[in-house]
Design a protein around this motif. Structure first.
Motif, mmCIF file in Angstrom:
data_model
loop_
_atom_site.group_PDB
_atom_site.id
_atom_site.type_symbol
_atom_site.label_atom_id
_atom_site.label_comp_id
_atom_site.label_asym_id
_atom_site.label_seq_id
_atom_site.Cartn_x
_atom_site.Cartn_y
_atom_site.Cartn_z
ATOM 1 N N GLN A 127 6.949 11.488 3.991
ATOM 2 C CA GLN A 127 7.436 10.275 3.343
ATOM 3 C C GLN A 127 8.324 10.645 2.166
ATOM 4 O O GLN A 127 8.004 11.558 1.390
ATOM 5 N N TRP A 128 9.448 9.934 2.051
ATOM 6 C CA TRP A 128 10.330 10.106 0.903
ATOM 7 C C TRP A 128 10.077 8.966 -0.079
ATOM 8 O O TRP A 128 10.054 7.796 0.305
ATOM 9 N N ILE A 129 9.859 9.287 -1.326
ATOM 10 C CA ILE A 129 9.698 8.273 -2.364
ATOM 11 C C ILE A 129 11.085 7.817 -2.798
ATOM 12 O O ILE A 129 11.898 8.620 -3.282
ATOM 13 N N LYS B 84 0.832 -1.206 0.000
ATOM 14 C CA LYS B 84 0.000 0.000 0.000
ATOM 15 C C LYS B 84 0.864 1.253 0.000
ATOM 16 O O LYS B 84 0.584 2.221 -0.724
ATOM 17 N N LEU B 85 1.935 1.236 0.801
ATOM 18 C CA LEU B 85 2.818 2.398 0.868
ATOM 19 C C LEU B 85 3.611 2.577 -0.417
ATOM 20 O O LEU B 85 3.848 3.710 -0.872
ATOM 21 N N ARG B 86 4.031 1.469 -1.033
ATOM 22 C CA ARG B 86 4.807 1.555 -2.274
ATOM 23 C C ARG B 86 3.959 2.059 -3.438
ATOM 24 O O ARG B 86 4.477 2.618 -4.401
ATOM 25 N N GLN B 87 2.653 1.839 -3.335
ATOM 26 C CA GLN B 87 1.758 2.251 -4.420
ATOM 27 C C GLN B 87 1.312 3.701 -4.304
ATOM 28 O O GLN B 87 0.590 4.205 -5.163
ATOM 29 N N GLN B 88 1.784 4.377 -3.219
ATOM 30 C CA GLN B 88 1.438 5.778 -3.058
ATOM 31 C C GLN B 88 2.013 6.595 -4.222
ATOM 32 O O GLN B 88 3.212 6.509 -4.514
ATOM 33 N N VAL C 250 13.209 6.891 9.751
ATOM 34 C CA VAL C 250 12.911 5.461 9.816
ATOM 35 C C VAL C 250 12.894 4.891 8.402
ATOM 36 O O VAL C 250 12.170 5.397 7.531
ATOM 37 N N ILE C 251 13.703 3.868 8.175
ATOM 38 C CA ILE C 251 13.762 3.187 6.882
ATOM 39 C C ILE C 251 13.394 1.726 7.091
ATOM 40 O O ILE C 251 13.989 1.040 7.923
ATOM 41 N N TRP C 252 12.396 1.251 6.327
ATOM 42 C CA TRP C 252 11.842 -0.085 6.582
ATOM 43 C C TRP C 252 11.599 -0.839 5.284
ATOM 44 O O TRP C 252 11.111 -0.273 4.294
ATOM 45 N N THR C 253 11.942 -2.122 5.303
ATOM 46 C CA THR C 253 11.599 -3.072 4.258
ATOM 47 C C THR C 253 11.158 -4.352 4.959
ATOM 48 O O THR C 253 11.834 -4.798 5.896
ATOM 49 N N ILE D 204 10.874 1.742 2.477
ATOM 50 C CA ILE D 204 9.924 2.773 2.878
ATOM 51 C C ILE D 204 10.681 3.729 3.785
ATOM 52 O O ILE D 204 11.337 3.307 4.743
ATOM 53 N N ASP D 205 10.584 5.026 3.520
ATOM 54 C CA ASP D 205 11.440 6.006 4.180
ATOM 55 C C ASP D 205 10.577 7.159 4.697
ATOM 56 O O ASP D 205 9.875 7.812 3.920
ATOM 57 N N PHE D 206 10.635 7.385 6.037
ATOM 58 C CA PHE D 206 9.877 8.471 6.650
ATOM 59 C C PHE D 206 10.789 9.363 7.485
ATOM 60 O O PHE D 206 11.695 8.880 8.174
ATOM 61 N N ASP D 207 10.521 10.661 7.437
ATOM 62 C CA ASP D 207 11.110 11.632 8.353
ATOM 63 C C ASP D 207 10.033 12.095 9.322
ATOM 64 O O ASP D 207 8.922 12.434 8.902
ATOM 65 N N TYR D 208 10.373 12.116 10.619
ATOM 66 C CA TYR D 208 9.406 12.514 11.646
ATOM 67 C C TYR D 208 9.991 13.575 12.566
ATOM 68 O O TYR D 208 11.213 13.635 12.781
ATOM 69 N N LEU D 209 9.093 14.356 13.139
ATOM 70 C CA LEU D 209 9.387 15.103 14.349
ATOM 71 C C LEU D 209 8.426 14.563 15.402
ATOM 72 O O LEU D 209 7.202 14.701 15.262
#
Length: 273
Positions: free
Chosen positions: A197-199, A138-142, A228-231, A205-210
């Motif tokens: 989210q970074w594409i 689902k996230l990859r299809q964004q 956070v980087i996740w596979t 899957i790559d997210f930047d958070y505060l």
């Protein structure tokens, strides 16, 4: 509790630390702890921070149910070792998902607690892997990166479109909460202030958070930048930089391969649980 359950989330985050009390609770020299004590619950949550981070699965996140048994052993000159038995709940549904046995070893000369944890699972592991894959797909299809602010909002609600970002924030922040925890200080992720989210061109899957961490029992709010980087099926990668209200800074990173075990160091018989 930092669950995503909507309406009750905000009030619980505010009231729970007050219920614990603000004063320190020094451990006994050794022996059994009351299961309702702050130290017992705090140590159990440290073990779950470690578990949620090491599993690296947004579909397998656990929250603390009830501490069933807790003892502490003082090792002179080394630190305090907690032996714990507790139930856990699914982070999303709050349903019971199994019991854990854990040791949490607060070492005087080590920056983070050493954790050894084993849990039973009532949730089907094949289904968990499938849920992770569907989550990932689902996230990859964004076509448009996920962005958001104030998760949850002031009423404790999380928009459904932001739930994937929240789940990975919980998994990623578990690393820094494990790393920052001490015998006298524990942490809750109170809110994601913003997320982007970074594409990526690879499979991650790559997210930047505060994120805002609530420090217990000081009641201080700590601001942390979190990457956070996740596979699926791979260790979670986390980088963070935190700045407290008194401008104290701290940074670190985790590759998902850190050992929290104390195997070989004061190895104890299972009967100690």
């Amino acid at each position: 509790m930092q669950r995503r359950s909507a309406a009750r989330l905000g009030p619980l985050l505010l009231l729970l630390p007050l219920a614990w009390g603000a004063g320190p609770e020094p451990p006994r020299a050794g022996g059994e702890l009351q299961v309702s004590s702050r130290l017992a619950g705090q140590a159990a949550r440290v073990a779950l921070h470690y578990l949620n981070y090491r599993q690296g699965s947004p579909s397998a996140l656990r929250a603390l149910g009830q501490v069933r048994k807790a003892t502490v052993k003082t090792i002179p000159g080394i630190g305090h070792k907690y032996y714990l038995q507790f139930t856990t709940e699914d982070y999303k549904s709050s349903q019971n998902v199994g019991t854990c046995l854990a040791t949490v070893f607060y070492l005087k000369r080590k920056p983070r607690p050493a954790v050894n944890i084993n849990c039973t699972y009532t949730k089907d592991q094949k289904q968990t892997r499938e849920d992770d894959y569907n989550f990932y797909k689902k996230l990859r299809q964004q076509t448009k990166p996920i962005t958001g602010n104030d998760i949850p909002d002031s009423y404790g609600h999380i928009e459904s479109a932001l739930e994937p970002a929240w789940a990975l924030a919980v998994a990623g922040s578990s690393y820094l909460m494990w790393e920052k925890s001490t015998e006298n200080l524990s942490y809750f992720m109170a809110q994601v202030k913003n997320v982007k989210q970074w594409i990526t061109k690879d499979d991650s899957i790559d997210f930047d958070y505060l994120v805002m961490l609530h420090e217990i029992p000081t009641q201080e709010m700590i601001s942390c930048h979190l990457r956070v980087i996740w596979t699926p099926g791979h260790p979670l990668k986390v980088k963070y930089f935190c700045l407290s209200e008194n401008q104290r800074s701290e940074s670190g990173e985790g590759s998902g391969t850190e050992s929290g075990s104390t195997n070989g160091i004061f190895n104890e018989e299972e009967a100690n649980f």
